[in-house]
Design an enzyme around this catalytic site. Sequence first.
Site, PDB file in Angstrom:
ATOM      1  N   ASP A 130       0.859  -1.185   0.000  1.00 53.32           N
ATOM      2  CA  ASP A 130       0.000   0.000   0.000  1.00 53.32           C
ATOM      3  C   ASP A 130       0.893   1.233   0.000  1.00 53.32           C
ATOM      4  OD1 ASP A 130      -1.866   1.973   0.332  1.00 53.32           O
ATOM      5  OD2 ASP A 130      -2.587   1.310   2.278  1.00 53.32           O
ATOM      6  N   HIS A 131       1.242   1.709  -1.195  1.00 56.43           N
ATOM      7  CA  HIS A 131       2.187   2.811  -1.331  1.00 56.43           C
ATOM      8  C   HIS A 131       1.604   3.940  -2.174  1.00 56.43           C
ATOM      9  CE1 HIS A 131       6.302   0.805  -0.316  1.00 56.43           C
ATOM     10  NE2 HIS A 131       5.345   0.402   0.488  1.00 56.43           N
TER      11      HIS A 131
ATOM     12  N   GLY B 260       4.568   2.811   8.913  1.00 58.01           N
ATOM     13  CA  GLY B 260       4.684   3.587   7.690  1.00 58.01           C
ATOM     14  C   GLY B 260       6.056   4.148   7.386  1.00 58.01           C
ATOM     15  N   GLU B 261       6.130   4.763   6.199  1.00 58.21           N
ATOM     16  CA  GLU B 261       7.373   5.376   5.725  1.00 58.21           C
ATOM     17  C   GLU B 261       7.105   6.795   5.224  1.00 58.21           C
ATOM     18  OE1 GLU B 261       6.105   2.861   3.580  1.00 58.21           O
ATOM     19  OE2 GLU B 261       6.925   1.082   4.553  1.00 58.21           O
TER      20      GLU B 261
ATOM     21  N   ASN C   8       5.705   7.404   1.616  1.00 64.01           N
ATOM     22  CA  ASN C   8       4.290   7.322   1.268  1.00 64.01           C
ATOM     23  C   ASN C   8       3.408   8.295   2.026  1.00 64.01           C
ATOM     24  OD1 ASN C   8       4.518   4.943  -0.497  1.00 64.01           O
ATOM     25  ND2 ASN C   8       5.239   3.989   1.382  1.00 64.01           N
TER      26      ASN C   8
ATOM     27  N   SER D  13       9.346  -4.936  14.229  1.00 61.86           N
ATOM     28  CA  SER D  13      10.771  -4.876  13.897  1.00 61.86           C
ATOM     29  C   SER D  13      11.639  -4.888  15.152  1.00 61.86           C
ATOM     30  CB  SER D  13      11.075  -3.613  13.091  1.00 61.86           C
ATOM     31  OG  SER D  13      10.678  -2.452  13.805  1.00 61.86           O
ATOM     32  N   GLY D  14      11.011  -4.864  16.325  1.00 59.54           N
ATOM     33  CA  GLY D  14      11.728  -4.879  17.591  1.00 59.54           C
ATOM     34  C   GLY D  14      10.763  -5.153  18.728  1.00 59.54           C
TER      35      GLY D  14
ATOM     36  N   THR E  22       9.450  -8.818   7.850  1.00 59.11           N
ATOM     37  CA  THR E  22      10.006  -9.042   6.517  1.00 59.11           C
ATOM     38  C   THR E  22      11.400  -9.648   6.564  1.00 59.11           C
ATOM     39  OG1 THR E  22      10.760  -6.737   6.462  1.00 59.11           O
ATOM     40  CG2 THR E  22       8.642  -7.242   5.413  1.00 59.11           C
TER      41      THR E  22
END
Length: 320
Positions: A37-38, A106-107, A110, A172-173, A190
């Site tokens: 979803d980008h 998110g990033e 995006n 991620s952690g 991932t």
Amino acid sequence: MVNVGYTLMCEQAGPKELVDHAVRAEAAGFDHLVMSDHYYPWLESQGHSPYAWSVLGAVAHATSRAELMSFVTCPIRRYHPAVVAQKASTIGVLSDGRFTLGLGAGENLNEHVVGGWPHVQQRHEMFEEALQIIRPLLNGETLTFSGNHFDVPDAYVWDRPDRPVPMAVAASGRQSATLAAEYADAMIATDPLSHLIDMYEEAGGAGRPRYGQVAICYGPDEDECRKIVHDQFRWFGLGWKVNADLPGPESFEAATRFVREEDVAEGISCGPDTDRHVEAFKKFVEAGFTHVALVQVGGDTQPMFLDWAQEELLPRLREL
């Protein structure tokens, strides 16, 4: 037996092609379909980025068996959390209960299109508030919420599947693994890191699904596959902290300008050797993932990949 998935990469194919790939993947025997979803592709050479939720609706209508998942949606910037709950429930209805809402923090790539990208601590706070909003709405509750970042004066989702849409959260952690255990029904990662699963289970996620994703590039010519991966997927090795904060495709171009073809090929299996692709997938199985989605790098290679997967790859993966 591990649940084998196929990735619909919005960054490397257009909307009609993605629906066609989904239908082909289900016919080939894949168990679940995940969709990115980008707003932007990672690199300009990928060349696509349609609106994922429109495509998901079409895929839900065009398929009948495979499970579906957003992989992943960010509910803190482009989308208000209450709207995420509404559209997730709609896909749940359209798919007859086959949809899982995959969520992540998110990033910049995006999310900055609607405003400034918040610093990491603020993002984590926003993400937890979003989960506190989405979960009860998916469950059919009427919600009033007032937080530091989001307000919901009054919300109720009218169209929902018979079973509430399950949620999965990217980890991620330890902090994100704990959030996944507290609020979600499954965890996403991932990288094939068993310690992430340990953290998730220690926080209360034992016995729940764990979703992973592995990128490969199948093709008859290994050199050509390596070129495709270097052209379109060399951002993959930058790491989450870098990927989360770079603002656009041109930034990823600059950050990866010195990445060599052989560097990328070390991390992504390339070529016609089925054993190498099985081994890449197997790392996630050995780490403890219950669901693993394959990414075939290269938009034009999807039909070839799906034919090969049906005939050769999927039977091998079923044996793991």
